[in-house]
Design an enzyme around this catalytic site. Structure first.
Site, mmCIF file in Angstrom:
data_model
loop_
_atom_site.group_PDB
_atom_site.id
_atom_site.type_symbol
_atom_site.label_atom_id
_atom_site.label_comp_id
_atom_site.label_asym_id
_atom_site.label_seq_id
_atom_site.Cartn_x
_atom_site.Cartn_y
_atom_site.Cartn_z
ATOM 1 N N LYS A 1 5.185 -1.036 3.493
ATOM 2 C CA LYS A 1 5.170 0.215 2.717
ATOM 3 C C LYS A 1 3.932 0.301 1.829
ATOM 4 O O LYS A 1 3.257 1.309 1.792
ATOM 5 C CB LYS A 1 6.410 0.314 1.797
ATOM 6 C CG LYS A 1 7.736 0.309 2.506
ATOM 7 C CD LYS A 1 8.893 0.409 1.504
ATOM 8 C CE LYS A 1 9.012 -0.754 0.539
ATOM 9 N NZ LYS A 1 9.274 -2.062 1.155
ATOM 10 N N ARG B 1 15.391 3.430 -4.164
ATOM 11 C CA ARG B 1 16.001 2.295 -3.481
ATOM 12 C C ARG B 1 17.526 2.390 -3.480
ATOM 13 O O ARG B 1 18.194 1.504 -2.958
ATOM 14 C CB ARG B 1 15.587 1.005 -4.173
ATOM 15 C CG ARG B 1 14.376 0.347 -3.543
ATOM 16 C CD ARG B 1 14.082 -0.918 -4.320
ATOM 17 N NE ARG B 1 13.436 -1.903 -3.520
ATOM 18 C CZ ARG B 1 12.121 -2.119 -3.513
ATOM 19 N NH1 ARG B 1 11.332 -1.385 -4.246
ATOM 20 N NH2 ARG B 1 11.620 -3.087 -2.765
ATOM 21 N N ARG C 1 2.449 -13.389 2.792
ATOM 22 C CA ARG C 1 1.866 -12.396 1.872
ATOM 23 C C ARG C 1 1.206 -13.091 0.690
ATOM 24 O O ARG C 1 1.731 -14.029 0.116
ATOM 25 C CB ARG C 1 2.962 -11.450 1.367
ATOM 26 C CG ARG C 1 2.473 -10.558 0.233
ATOM 27 C CD ARG C 1 3.232 -9.264 0.122
ATOM 28 N NE ARG C 1 4.600 -9.425 -0.309
ATOM 29 C CZ ARG C 1 5.461 -8.404 -0.414
ATOM 30 N NH1 ARG C 1 5.076 -7.178 -0.113
ATOM 31 N NH2 ARG C 1 6.699 -8.622 -0.798
ATOM 32 N N ARG D 1 3.810 -14.251 -4.507
ATOM 33 C CA ARG D 1 4.710 -13.650 -5.493
ATOM 34 C C ARG D 1 5.952 -14.512 -5.684
ATOM 35 O O ARG D 1 6.485 -15.056 -4.730
ATOM 36 C CB ARG D 1 5.137 -12.250 -5.006
ATOM 37 C CG ARG D 1 4.283 -11.139 -5.593
ATOM 38 C CD ARG D 1 4.507 -9.825 -4.915
ATOM 39 N NE ARG D 1 5.916 -9.427 -4.825
ATOM 40 C CZ ARG D 1 6.321 -8.278 -4.290
ATOM 41 N NH1 ARG D 1 5.423 -7.426 -3.818
ATOM 42 N NH2 ARG D 1 7.590 -7.977 -4.237
ATOM 43 N N ARG E 1 16.895 -10.354 -0.878
ATOM 44 C CA ARG E 1 16.304 -9.010 -0.930
ATOM 45 C C ARG E 1 16.639 -8.225 0.334
ATOM 46 O O ARG E 1 16.866 -7.022 0.283
ATOM 47 C CB ARG E 1 14.793 -9.111 -1.119
ATOM 48 C CG ARG E 1 14.442 -9.523 -2.549
ATOM 49 C CD ARG E 1 13.030 -10.010 -2.667
ATOM 50 N NE ARG E 1 12.051 -8.966 -2.421
ATOM 51 C CZ ARG E 1 10.778 -9.198 -2.156
ATOM 52 N NH1 ARG E 1 10.336 -10.439 -2.110
ATOM 53 N NH2 ARG E 1 9.954 -8.207 -1.970
HETATM 54 P P1 ADP Z 1 6.032 -3.842 1.419
HETATM 55 O O1 ADP Z 1 5.255 -3.022 0.439
HETATM 56 O O2 ADP Z 1 6.865 -3.013 2.353
HETATM 57 O O3 ADP Z 1 6.820 -4.926 0.764
HETATM 58 P P2 ADP Z 1 3.422 -4.951 2.209
HETATM 59 O O4 ADP Z 1 2.600 -3.743 2.472
HETATM 60 O O5 ADP Z 1 3.168 -5.717 0.984
HETATM 61 O O6 ADP Z 1 4.990 -4.569 2.359
HETATM 62 O O7 ADP Z 1 3.270 -5.925 3.476
HETATM 63 C C1 ADP Z 1 3.959 -7.178 3.561
HETATM 64 C C2 ADP Z 1 3.029 -8.233 4.163
HETATM 65 O O8 ADP Z 1 2.792 -7.933 5.544
HETATM 66 C C3 ADP Z 1 1.659 -8.294 3.509
HETATM 67 O O9 ADP Z 1 1.219 -9.640 3.524
HETATM 68 C C4 ADP Z 1 0.790 -7.425 4.396
HETATM 69 O O10 ADP Z 1 -0.563 -7.858 4.358
HETATM 70 C C5 ADP Z 1 1.391 -7.651 5.782
HETATM 71 N N1 ADP Z 1 1.391 -6.455 6.654
HETATM 72 C C6 ADP Z 1 1.547 -5.154 6.292
HETATM 73 N N2 ADP Z 1 1.523 -4.341 7.371
HETATM 74 C C7 ADP Z 1 1.376 -5.152 8.459
HETATM 75 C C8 ADP Z 1 1.283 -4.909 9.881
HETATM 76 N N3 ADP Z 1 1.380 -3.676 10.405
HETATM 77 N N4 ADP Z 1 1.145 -5.996 10.669
HETATM 78 C C9 ADP Z 1 1.074 -7.237 10.141
HETATM 79 N N5 ADP Z 1 1.139 -7.529 8.839
HETATM 80 C C10 ADP Z 1 1.284 -6.507 7.992
HETATM 81 P P1 ADP Z 2 8.957 -5.126 -1.742
HETATM 82 O O1 ADP Z 2 8.632 -3.796 -1.186
HETATM 83 O O2 ADP Z 2 8.232 -6.223 -1.073
HETATM 84 O O3 ADP Z 2 10.424 -5.392 -1.843
HETATM 85 P P2 ADP Z 2 8.397 -4.185 -4.471
HETATM 86 O O4 ADP Z 2 7.175 -4.509 -5.176
HETATM 87 O O5 ADP Z 2 8.614 -2.790 -4.005
HETATM 88 O O6 ADP Z 2 8.462 -5.204 -3.257
HETATM 89 O O7 ADP Z 2 9.669 -4.574 -5.345
HETATM 90 C C1 ADP Z 2 9.797 -5.844 -5.935
HETATM 91 C C2 ADP Z 2 11.073 -5.893 -6.764
HETATM 92 O O8 ADP Z 2 10.981 -4.953 -7.850
HETATM 93 C C3 ADP Z 2 12.360 -5.501 -6.046
HETATM 94 O O9 ADP Z 2 12.926 -6.593 -5.336
HETATM 95 C C4 ADP Z 2 13.244 -5.038 -7.205
HETATM 96 O O10 ADP Z 2 13.763 -6.143 -7.927
HETATM 97 C C5 ADP Z 2 12.242 -4.348 -8.118
HETATM 98 N N1 ADP Z 2 12.142 -2.904 -7.813
HETATM 99 C C6 ADP Z 2 11.055 -2.224 -7.373
HETATM 100 N N2 ADP Z 2 11.334 -0.919 -7.204
HETATM 101 C C7 ADP Z 2 12.635 -0.751 -7.534
HETATM 102 C C8 ADP Z 2 13.532 0.357 -7.561
HETATM 103 N N3 ADP Z 2 13.141 1.583 -7.174
HETATM 104 N N4 ADP Z 2 14.806 0.144 -7.980
HETATM 105 C C9 ADP Z 2 15.215 -1.070 -8.374
HETATM 106 N N5 ADP Z 2 14.429 -2.160 -8.360
HETATM 107 C C10 ADP Z 2 13.153 -2.015 -7.942
#
Ligand code: ADP
Ligand code: ADP
Ligand code: ZN
Length: 214
Positions: A13, A88, A127, A160, A171
């Site tokens: 995302k 979420r 990541r 992280r 998660r």
């Molecule tokens: P989210 O915001 O949904 O948690 P991220 O954008 O941080 O996800 O991506 C999660 C991990 O996967 C990161 O290390 C990112 O560099 C990698 N990643 C994101 N998109 C892709 C893809 N299409 N193919 C492979 N790795 C990806």
């Molecule tokens: P990812 O997409 O990899 O799960 P984020 O950076 O979006 O990572 O979120 C990390 C953490 O921050 C989540 O696991 C949650 O604890 C908190 N968080 C982020 N956005 C929200 C939301 N909209 N509602 C509740 N918790 C959130």
């Protein structure tokens, strides 16, 4: 254009939201990034959010909703935004709908980045995130030019706290219980668009662009 990104943790995302924000010149709003900035600055909000984030749980709606409404009422959001990690929960989505509705506006697209659970663990374990600007890399799929150093700002990269395998499992189950119902919610509103998030980053982005421009 107002866009919501849906998808499991690690689905990509954030990666796609940044590309959308660059392409269409709209702000990228990540509630996770806002919480992490507050944790770095040791604010009361940051300390409270951290206690949930470290366990892989959601930060309570009351806190999250306030932050989001505050952010989207900012001047820079008047031409739209891309939300990454919000909503979420169904109540979070309802609050956003109400706020947008009060302005006689609407959310244009909910883009669901679809990646099966099997792929998620590998995505998350590789990541790496910048300690300063929040830019995200992957040791295998999107390595930085120099190992453990951010391409953008030169700061060190870290794993992280909540990307440890035990936390990731929690998660993922929180995602299935509380967030995945949003797929149905936006489907019913007729704005859900699902893309195959297992493809290469640029292919996923090309698919998203096609949707946003169709
Ligand atoms: P989210 O915001 O949904 O948690 P991220 O954008 O941080 O996800 O991506 C999660 C991990 O996967 C990161 O290390 C990112 O560099 C990698 N990643 C994101 N998109 C892709 C893809 N299409 N193919 C492979 N790795 C990806
Ligand atoms: P990812 O997409 O990899 O799960 P984020 O950076 O979006 O990572 O979120 C990390 C953490 O921050 C989540 O696991 C949650 O604890 C908190 N968080 C982020 N956005 C929200 C939301 N909209 N509602 C509740 N918790 C959130
Ligand atoms: Zn950086």
């Amino acid at each position: 254009m107002k866009i919501i990104m849906l998808g499991a943790p690690g689905a990509g995302k954030g990666t796609q939201a940044k590309k959308i924000a660059d392409q269409y010149q709209i702000p990228h709003i990540s509630t996770g990034d806002i919480f992490r900035a507050n944790i770095r600055e040791k604010t009361p909000l940051g300390m409270e959010a951290k206690s949930y984030m470290d366990k892989g749980e959601l930060v309570p709606d009351e806190l999250t909703v306030k932050i989001l409404l505050d952010r989207v009422s900012n001047e820079d959001c008047k031409n739209g935004y891309v939300l990454d990690g919000y909503p979420r929960t169904i109540p979070q989505a309802e609050v956003l709908d109400r706020a947008v509705g009060e302005l006689n506006e609407r959310i244009d697209f909910a883009v669901n980045v679809d990646v099966p659970d099997e792929n998620i663990i590998k995505r998350m374990s590789g990541r790496r995130a910048c300690t300063k600007c929040g830019d995200t890399y992957h040791i295998e799929y999107m390595p930085p030019k120099k190992e453990n150093v951010c391409d953008k700002c030169g700061s060190p990269l870290i794993i992280r706290d909540d990307d440890k395998p035990e936390t990731v499992k929690n998660r993922l189950s929180v995602y299935h219980e509380q967030t995945a119902p949003l797929i149905d919610y936006y489907e019913k509103k007729g704005i859900l668009k699902t893309v195959d998030g297992t493809k290469d980053v640029n292919e996923v982005f090309a698919d998203i662009k096609n949707i946003l421009e169709s």
